[in-house]
Design an enzyme around this catalytic site. Structure first.
Site, mmCIF file in Angstrom:
data_model
loop_
_atom_site.group_PDB
_atom_site.id
_atom_site.type_symbol
_atom_site.label_atom_id
_atom_site.label_comp_id
_atom_site.label_asym_id
_atom_site.label_seq_id
_atom_site.Cartn_x
_atom_site.Cartn_y
_atom_site.Cartn_z
ATOM 1 C CD GLN A 22 -4.516 10.012 -2.921
ATOM 2 O OE1 GLN A 22 -3.948 10.093 -1.837
ATOM 3 N NE2 GLN A 22 -3.954 9.443 -3.966
ATOM 4 N N GLY A 81 0.607 7.384 5.590
ATOM 5 C CA GLY A 81 0.520 7.368 4.134
ATOM 6 C C GLY A 81 -0.870 7.255 3.556
ATOM 7 C CD GLU A 82 -1.344 7.737 -0.456
ATOM 8 O OE1 GLU A 82 -2.544 8.030 -0.570
ATOM 9 O OE2 GLU A 82 -0.446 8.569 -0.515
ATOM 10 N N PRO A 83 -3.220 4.465 3.657
ATOM 11 C CG PRO A 83 -2.319 2.928 5.192
ATOM 12 C CD PRO A 83 -1.977 4.160 4.376
#
Length: 166
Positions: A22, A81-83
């Site tokens: 991502q 998650g997103e880190p």
């Protein structure tokens, strides 16, 4: 990556890999293009480039830090998650170094504008040569994104063609 005591290492590694891709897309592919009136041109997969299976590195090593529990969380775990999305920014830094080397070969200084995402068209224009100098770039503050994506794509293909065949 520090995730405390992993509840399921396979899921955590998958989260890290997904967030990496991502981030890679965010910094190298995903360009938003607007009309002069502010309408979003890059809607849908035909106009908005996302990372695909072919973009995943052949060798993708992920390891989890052990011995770093979080005593205040459920089973000493930490969120993934997103880190890891910012791990994908490495591609942007590698591209900047490659552009600087190409510019040095052309006898140009190392200062050049390169906004994220570092798309192939932006990379090509940052490298600069006799062909890219033929295009007049819009002045700062005169547009948001690419005003006419098909025109930009057309010029980019002309630049690639002339670089290889002229």
């Amino acid at each position: 990556m520090d995730i405390g005591s992993s509840l399921n290492p396979a899921i955590d590694i998958g989260q890290i890999e997904g967030a990496f891709m991502q981030g890679y897309g965010l910094f190298t592919l995903e360009e938003l293009m607007y009309s002069p009136q502010g309408m979003l041109y890059s809607r849908g997969p035909e106009m908005y480039k996302l990372p695909g299976f072919a973009d995943i590195p052949d060798e993708f090593n992920v390891s989890l830090l052990t011995g770093a529990p979080n005593p205040r969380a459920v089973y000493s775990s930490k969120a993934v998650g997103e880190p890891p999305i910012f791990i994908g920014s490495f591609a942007s830094f590698a591209i900047k170094e490659a552009i600087a080397a190409a510019r040095e070969d052309q006898g140009l200084n190392g200062d050049y504008p390169l906004e994220a995402p570092a798309t192939s068209a932006r990379i090509r224009m940052a490298c600069q040569d006799k062909f890219t100098n033929l295009l007049k770039m819009p002045e700062d503050g005169t547009c948001r994104g690419t005003l006419y994506p098909n025109t930009c794509f057309f010029f980019f293909n002309i630049l690639l063609f002339t670089s290889f065949y002229c």
